[in-house]
Design a protein around this motif. Structure first.
Motif, PDB file in Angstrom:
ATOM      1  N   CYS A 140       0.834  -1.201   0.000  1.00 22.56           N
ATOM      2  CA  CYS A 140       0.000   0.000   0.000  1.00 22.56           C
ATOM      3  C   CYS A 140       0.874   1.259   0.000  1.00 22.56           C
ATOM      4  O   CYS A 140       0.578   2.231  -0.692  1.00 22.56           O
ATOM      5  CB  CYS A 140      -0.920  -0.026   1.217  1.00 22.56           C
ATOM      6  N   VAL A 144       1.292   1.364  -4.180  1.00 23.54           N
ATOM      7  CA  VAL A 144       0.080   2.168  -4.404  1.00 23.54           C
ATOM      8  C   VAL A 144       0.288   3.620  -3.955  1.00 23.54           C
ATOM      9  O   VAL A 144      -0.363   4.538  -4.452  1.00 23.54           O
ATOM     10  CB  VAL A 144      -1.114   1.535  -3.643  1.00 23.54           C
ATOM     11  N   ALA A 146      -0.572   4.869  -1.162  1.00 22.59           N
ATOM     12  CA  ALA A 146      -1.759   5.370  -0.452  1.00 22.59           C
ATOM     13  C   ALA A 146      -1.502   5.498   1.052  1.00 22.59           C
ATOM     14  O   ALA A 146      -2.165   6.280   1.723  1.00 22.59           O
ATOM     15  CB  ALA A 146      -2.941   4.449  -0.704  1.00 22.59           C
ATOM     16  N   ALA A 148      -2.319   3.682   3.577  1.00 23.60           N
ATOM     17  CA  ALA A 148      -3.562   3.555   4.349  1.00 23.60           C
ATOM     18  C   ALA A 148      -3.424   2.623   5.552  1.00 23.60           C
ATOM     19  O   ALA A 148      -4.309   2.590   6.400  1.00 23.60           O
ATOM     20  CB  ALA A 148      -4.673   3.042   3.432  1.00 23.60           C
ATOM     21  N   LEU A 149      -2.317   1.860   5.615  1.00 23.12           N
ATOM     22  CA  LEU A 149      -2.202   0.823   6.648  1.00 23.12           C
ATOM     23  C   LEU A 149      -0.902   0.971   7.429  1.00 23.12           C
ATOM     24  O   LEU A 149       0.088   1.473   6.906  1.00 23.12           O
ATOM     25  CB  LEU A 149      -2.205  -0.570   5.990  1.00 23.12           C
ATOM     26  N   CYS A 171      -7.489   4.980   1.585  1.00 20.57           N
ATOM     27  CA  CYS A 171      -7.609   3.753   0.780  1.00 20.57           C
ATOM     28  C   CYS A 171      -8.424   4.002  -0.472  1.00 20.57           C
ATOM     29  O   CYS A 171      -9.532   4.533  -0.415  1.00 20.57           O
ATOM     30  CB  CYS A 171      -8.260   2.666   1.630  1.00 20.57           C
ATOM     31  N   ILE A 172      -7.870   3.601  -1.622  1.00 24.23           N
ATOM     32  CA  ILE A 172      -8.568   3.780  -2.905  1.00 24.23           C
ATOM     33  C   ILE A 172      -9.257   2.487  -3.356  1.00 24.23           C
ATOM     34  O   ILE A 172      -9.731   2.382  -4.470  1.00 24.23           O
ATOM     35  CB  ILE A 172      -7.605   4.282  -4.004  1.00 24.23           C
ATOM     36  N   ALA A 173      -9.247   1.488  -2.478  1.00 22.95           N
ATOM     37  CA  ALA A 173      -9.879   0.191  -2.761  1.00 22.95           C
ATOM     38  C   ALA A 173      -9.333  -0.441  -4.044  1.00 22.95           C
ATOM     39  O   ALA A 173     -10.081  -1.004  -4.837  1.00 22.95           O
ATOM     40  CB  ALA A 173     -11.405   0.325  -2.834  1.00 22.95           C
ATOM     41  N   CYS A 174      -8.021  -0.358  -4.205  1.00 20.79           N
ATOM     42  CA  CYS A 174      -7.397  -0.924  -5.414  1.00 20.79           C
ATOM     43  C   CYS A 174      -7.285  -2.443  -5.320  1.00 20.79           C
ATOM     44  O   CYS A 174      -7.197  -3.136  -6.327  1.00 20.79           O
ATOM     45  CB  CYS A 174      -6.013  -0.325  -5.617  1.00 20.79           C
ATOM     46  N   GLY A 175      -7.222  -2.972  -4.105  1.00 18.07           N
ATOM     47  CA  GLY A 175      -7.139  -4.419  -3.924  1.00 18.07           C
ATOM     48  C   GLY A 175      -5.730  -4.971  -3.919  1.00 18.07           C
ATOM     49  O   GLY A 175      -5.538  -6.183  -3.791  1.00 18.07           O
ATOM     50  N   ALA A 176      -4.722  -4.122  -4.045  1.00 20.85           N
ATOM     51  CA  ALA A 176      -3.341  -4.622  -4.092  1.00 20.85           C
ATOM     52  C   ALA A 176      -2.959  -5.356  -2.808  1.00 20.85           C
ATOM     53  O   ALA A 176      -2.260  -6.371  -2.844  1.00 20.85           O
ATOM     54  CB  ALA A 176      -2.378  -3.467  -4.341  1.00 20.85           C
ATOM     55  N   CYS A 177      -3.438  -4.865  -1.682  1.00 19.03           N
ATOM     56  CA  CYS A 177      -3.106  -5.523  -0.406  1.00 19.03           C
ATOM     57  C   CYS A 177      -3.727  -6.912  -0.351  1.00 19.03           C
ATOM     58  O   CYS A 177      -3.082  -7.866   0.099  1.00 19.03           O
ATOM     59  CB  CYS A 177      -3.573  -4.675   0.773  1.00 19.03           C
ATOM     60  N   VAL A 197     -13.254  -3.491   0.505  1.00 17.93           N
ATOM     61  CA  VAL A 197     -12.054  -4.130   1.044  1.00 17.93           C
ATOM     62  C   VAL A 197     -12.443  -4.480   2.482  1.00 17.93           C
ATOM     63  O   VAL A 197     -12.450  -3.632   3.378  1.00 17.93           O
ATOM     64  CB  VAL A 197     -10.823  -3.212   0.986  1.00 17.93           C
ATOM     65  N   TRP A 200     -10.514  -3.938   6.049  1.00 17.44           N
ATOM     66  CA  TRP A 200     -10.280  -2.553   6.476  1.00 17.44           C
ATOM     67  C   TRP A 200     -11.574  -1.751   6.551  1.00 17.44           C
ATOM     68  O   TRP A 200     -11.550  -0.557   6.847  1.00 17.44           O
ATOM     69  CB  TRP A 200      -9.281  -1.843   5.531  1.00 17.44           C
TER      70      TRP A 200
HETATM   71  S1  SF4 Z   1      -7.003  -1.524  -1.209  1.00 17.14           S
HETATM   72 FE1  SF4 Z   1      -5.272  -2.017   0.124  1.00 17.14          FE
HETATM   73  S2  SF4 Z   1      -3.446  -1.460  -1.089  1.00 17.14           S
HETATM   74 FE2  SF4 Z   1      -5.186  -0.459  -2.062  1.00 17.14          FE
HETATM   75  S3  SF4 Z   1      -5.239   1.563  -1.109  1.00 17.14           S
HETATM   76 FE3  SF4 Z   1      -6.618   0.281   0.095  1.00 17.14          FE
HETATM   77  S4  SF4 Z   1      -5.382  -0.483   1.775  1.00 17.14           S
HETATM   78 FE4  SF4 Z   1      -3.967   0.299   0.212  1.00 17.14          FE
END
Ligand code: SF4
Ligand code: SF4
Ligand code: FES
Length: 242
Positions: A140, A144, A146, A148-149, A171-177, A197, A200
């Motif tokens: 993240c 990303v 972001a 966020a974590l 968090c942009i809810a990209c799903g990478a995490c 997500v 979170w």
């Molecule tokens: S989805 Fe996960 S990786 Fe993507 S911005 Fe949110 S917390 Fe970060």
């Protein structure tokens, strides 16, 4: 510049600055890991990637993901001693995620089917299968961008998640995490026009493309547009959004 050394007696070469784990894998040697991704800076959390390295006649057992390649070292990726160390590491990890299929399979490969250790209590959230590898927060932050974590707490109170116990606004809810998580305990779904997500508690409405199909969170597109200095409706109109 290239560095020459050996892995399991085989002469290998790797660019200076690369690590032993990636090099071993690139030559087809199997080294297990639970906290490594080539896309991010090694962190050395899981200790599963242990190997033996002999340098200047001295041998030591060390993690390979954060060990930089050096001219003339001899690396051994598998031995009874290494397997013993990895089995112990896996026993500790299995205690944290006793029902997780991936962890169980990995542990079984090292003869570990049960753990003598007990699971740490969840400090404040749903720890469930989280093994605190840190991959989610590092992806993240580093990929990303972001942020966020983060890790929180110490010792058996340690956990990972949004900085505050609420929906992470970055968090942009990209799903990478969720994609990176080795125990698949984050949860990523799209339903009712929302991308969620789960772990979170982040839920974002999805944008429609020019054909009316939902394709990405509005907030994610807004952030991407802002970062790249693009018009706000750029992604909605882009052919790739279809
Ligand atoms: S989805 Fe996960 S990786 Fe993507 S911005 Fe949110 S917390 Fe970060
Ligand atoms: S949620 Fe998954 S990726 Fe994040 S620390 Fe826990 S196990 Fe690792
Ligand atoms: S992969 Fe090296 S410590 Fe986890």
């Amino acid at each position: 510049m290239s560095v020459a050394f050996t892995i399991n007696g085989v002469a290998v070469e790797a660019p200076a600055g690369s690590n032993v784990l990636d090099t071993a894998r690139s030559y087809g040697f199997d080294v297990p890991s639970l906290c490594h991704s080539e896309a991010i800076i090694p962190y050395g959390a899981c200790r599963l990637c242990l190997v033996e390295i002999t340098k200047g006649g001295r041998k030591k057992t060390t993690t390979s993901c954060n060990y930089e390649v050096l001219e003339g070292i001899d690396v051994v990726t598998d031995s009874p001693e290494i397997r013993k160390h990895r089995a112990m590491v896996l026993e500790l990890i299995l205690a944290e995620a006793p029902d997780n299929a991936h962890i169980k399979k990995l542990a079984a490969e090292y003869g570990v089917r049960k753990s003598r250790f007990s699971r740490q209590e969840d400090a404040e959230q749903h720890r469930d299968d989280c093994i605190l590898c840190g991959l989610c927060s590092r992806v993240c932050a580093e990929v990303v961008e972001a942020n966020a974590l983060a890790f929180k707490g110490r010792g058996d109170k340690r956990s990972i998640g949004p900085a505050f116990l609420e929906e992470p606004k970055e968090c942009i809810a990209c799903g990478a995490c969720a994609w990176a998580c080795p125990t698949n305990c984050i949860g990523f779904v799209e339903e009712d026009g929302l991308r969620k997500v789960v772990r979170w508690g982040r839920e974002l409405p999805l944008e429609k493309d020019a054909d009316g199909r939902l394709f990405a969170p509005k907030f994610q597109l807004f952030q991407f547009s802002k970062r790249a200095e693009l018009p706000p409706d750029f992604y909605k109109k882009a052919p790739g959004a279809r």
